[in-house]
Write an enzyme that holds these catalytic residues in place. Structure first.
Site, PDB file in Angstrom:
ATOM      1  N   LYS A 112     -48.166  83.793  -9.736  1.00 30.39           N
ATOM      2  CA  LYS A 112     -47.810  82.343 -10.293  1.00 30.39           C
ATOM      3  C   LYS A 112     -47.177  81.439  -9.116  1.00 30.39           C
ATOM      4  O   LYS A 112     -47.209  80.277  -9.318  1.00 30.39           O
ATOM      5  CB  LYS A 112     -46.924  82.403 -11.524  1.00 30.39           C
ATOM      6  CG  LYS A 112     -47.587  83.250 -12.709  1.00 30.39           C
ATOM      7  CD  LYS A 112     -48.750  82.570 -13.256  1.00 30.39           C
ATOM      8  CE  LYS A 112     -49.071  83.180 -14.716  1.00 30.39           C
ATOM      9  NZ  LYS A 112     -49.331  84.713 -14.751  1.00 30.39           N
TER      10      LYS A 112
HETATM   11  C1  LIG Z   1     -50.423  85.279 -15.435  1.00 28.83           C
HETATM   12  C2  LIG Z   1     -50.673  86.471 -14.931  1.00 28.83           C
HETATM   13  C3  LIG Z   1     -51.878  87.255 -15.176  1.00 28.83           C
HETATM   14  C4  LIG Z   1     -53.014  86.418 -15.788  1.00 28.83           C
HETATM   15  O1  LIG Z   1     -53.438  85.500 -15.246  1.00 28.83           O
HETATM   16  P1  LIG Z   1     -54.306  84.387 -16.045  1.00 28.83           P
HETATM   17  O2  LIG Z   1     -54.333  83.305 -14.955  1.00 28.83           O
HETATM   18  O3  LIG Z   1     -53.441  84.046 -17.125  1.00 28.83           O
HETATM   19  O4  LIG Z   1     -55.542  84.965 -16.247  1.00 28.83           O
HETATM   20  C5  LIG Z   1     -52.003  88.539 -14.662  1.00 28.83           C
HETATM   21  N1  LIG Z   1     -51.059  89.173 -13.988  1.00 28.83           N
HETATM   22  C6  LIG Z   1     -49.849  88.776 -13.932  1.00 28.83           C
HETATM   23  C7  LIG Z   1     -48.735  89.715 -13.258  1.00 28.83           C
HETATM   24  C8  LIG Z   1     -49.512  87.509 -14.413  1.00 28.83           C
HETATM   25  O5  LIG Z   1     -48.324  86.962 -14.264  1.00 28.83           O
END
Ligand SMILES: *Cc1c(COP(=O)(O)O)cnc(C)c1O
Length: 466
Positions: A112
């Site tokens: 993120k």
């Molecule tokens: C948010 C997240 C995901 C999923 O990603 P999306 O874009 O919501 O599909 C997978 N792994 C981690 C560690 C995350 O923080």
């Protein structure tokens, strides 16, 4: 470049307005009027260039004339300067033709950060000429909240509030949200699951008067700028293993479908992506939709990969829109009725378009642990449970032949130490940033999963931080 809503009921807007709005006013999601194309020669030129330079080039194709190229370059350079690896998102080989794309070298150890660090700078840039302060509210399944608080804390003209499901996220995840003390940032534990948090945020955005009152803005993965930021590493990774001369495949641990949709966008822009495996945990709405043609909400269950404990994958609407030939009326009808009924029967032609690129695989808890243990034994690479879901799904669906498989590694193992220890018998070594975080005092508030309670809270916060 203009942005249109997947539901067709909102006027086209420029990049900065789409950025600040998050969700379109008709409840749809913004997409560019046309996806920019990058030629094979241009893709080849990405080889060996710094990550921030590729990011600036790709963003440049989406922002129109709203941000000068030199400004974009300095925003991107600044966003990625503090990642703890010079490649920003390095590749690590785990088997013959198989690579992990490490997306966790930012300040909160999850992918993120890659989008949120540039997003916060774009917000500041967009808001600088204005006198008003915007309130960003985000629902988090664990990692978005920490990344958002970290990226937006102390920035001018914004307040940030992260809503997280109480007791459903790891301690390390929580501490990234609750220990970054700043006057303009708040973390709130909601008595419910992630879907409750997301439903509250959606309800806030559908209340036009309230949106105006506190100048509400959203940075969840519905925000188109996050999708654009996430396309970048598909390009840099594919080029590193031989694109555009070679085709690549990806596997993506998936929750809200933002990261996987960014892969779709990279392909639409011209990257030779042969297939993308969507790997889910037992919250498998997307995997089931691709397998059966029925997109049906269930109850979310808690797993060891909590950032993917999601039943309603917001970005799925964007894929639906594209695979419906960009028919906004069809998309609006499907998702408006989904809000009521919790189910969409995907028509054949739309499903065929989805299956053309995506394969869905649901990975069990036992398989997730076994994969963490196996990769640790075979290679000495320690993976977090989300990445393990991606590896297990990618290996299951991998096409035969020698197309390289790149698996998105979405979090550092030390962010989920209990699961990693249980699977491998070894404690993940936390980077110094986590060690420091663990001893700082936590600050957060608690609210019930109730829209009125959240509104009252936000009004009070907006009144405090003008
Ligand atoms: C948010 C997240 C995901 C999923 O990603 P999306 O874009 O919501 O599909 C997978 N792994 C981690 C560690 C995350 O923080």
């Amino acid at each position: 470049m203009n942005y249109i809503s997947t539901r067709g009921g909102a006027a086209p807007v420029g990049f900065l307005q789409a950025l600040l709005a998050g969700l379109a006013p008709d409840g749809g999601l913004y997409v560019p009027q046309v996806w920019p194309r990058i030629s094979p020669d241009e893709i080849a030129e990405y080889a060996g260039r710094p990550y921030a330079a590729v990011a600036a080039d790709i963003f440049g194709r989406f922002v129109g004339d709203e941000i000068a190229p030199a400004d974009l370059q300095s925003l991107c350079a600044d966003a990625y300067a503090d990642f703890d690896h010079p490649a920003v998102t390095p590749l690590v080989q785990t088997a013959s033709g198989e690579f992990l794309l490490e997306l966790f070298h930012g300040p909160t150890l999850a992918f993120k950060d890659v989008a949120m660090q540039i997003l916060a700078r774009l917000y500041e840039y967009a808001l600088a000429p204005r006198s008003r302060t915007l309130t960003i509210v985000c629902a988090t399944s664990g990692d978005t909240g920490g990344a958002a608080v970290e990226a937006f804390k102390g920035r001018a003209n914004v307040r940030i509030v992260a809503l997280f499901p109480e007791g459903r996220i790891s301690e390390v995840q929580r501490r990234f949200m609750t220990t970054g003390a700043a006057a303009n940032a708040r973390a709130v534990a909601i008595g419910g699951d992630f879907d409750d948090c997301q439903a509250i945020v959606k309800a806030l955005f559908s209340d036009a008067a309230f949106c105006r009152e506190i100048d509400l803005s959203g940075v969840n993965s519905i925000n188109i700028a996050r999708i654009i930021a996430q396309c970048v590493y598909y390009f840099t990774a594919a080029v590193a293993v031989g694109a555009p001369d070679r085709t690549v495949q990806f596997a993506v641990p998936t929750g809200n479908f933002g990261d996987a949709f960014a892969g779709y966008v990279a392909r639409r822009m011209g990257l030779p992506v042969d297939k993308i495996t969507i790997a889910t945990n037992s919250n498998d709405i997307i995997a089931r939709a691709l397998q059966t043609g029925t997109y049906q909400r269930g109850a979310a269950t808690a797993t060891q990969s909590p950032a993917m404990d999601i039943q309603v994958a917001s970005n799925f609407e964007r894929l639906y829109f594209e695979c419906a030939g960009r028919d906004a009326a069809v998309t609006a009808a499907a998702f408006e009725s989904f809000a009521e009924s919790g189910v969409i029967d995907i028509p054949h032609n739309i499903l065929a378009g989805m299956r053309d690129i995506f394969t869905g695989v649901a990975v069990s808890e036992a398989q997730t642990s076994a994969t963490m243990a196996l990769v640790w034994r075979e290679t000495g690479e320690m993976m977090d449970p989300h990445t393990a879901v991606g590896v297990a799904g990618g290996r299951t669906a991998r096409s035969p032949g020698c197309t390289p498989l790149i698996i998105l590694s979405t979090a550092h193992a030390a962010k989920f130490p209990e699961a990693v220890l249980q699977a491998t018998g070894v404690a993940a070594t936390p980077p110094p940033s986590v060690v420091n975080r663990m001893s700082l005092p936590e600050h957060y508030d608690r609210l019930p999963a109730d829209i009125e309670a959240v509104k009252t809270y936000l009004r009070a916060f907006a009144g405090q931080i003008e």
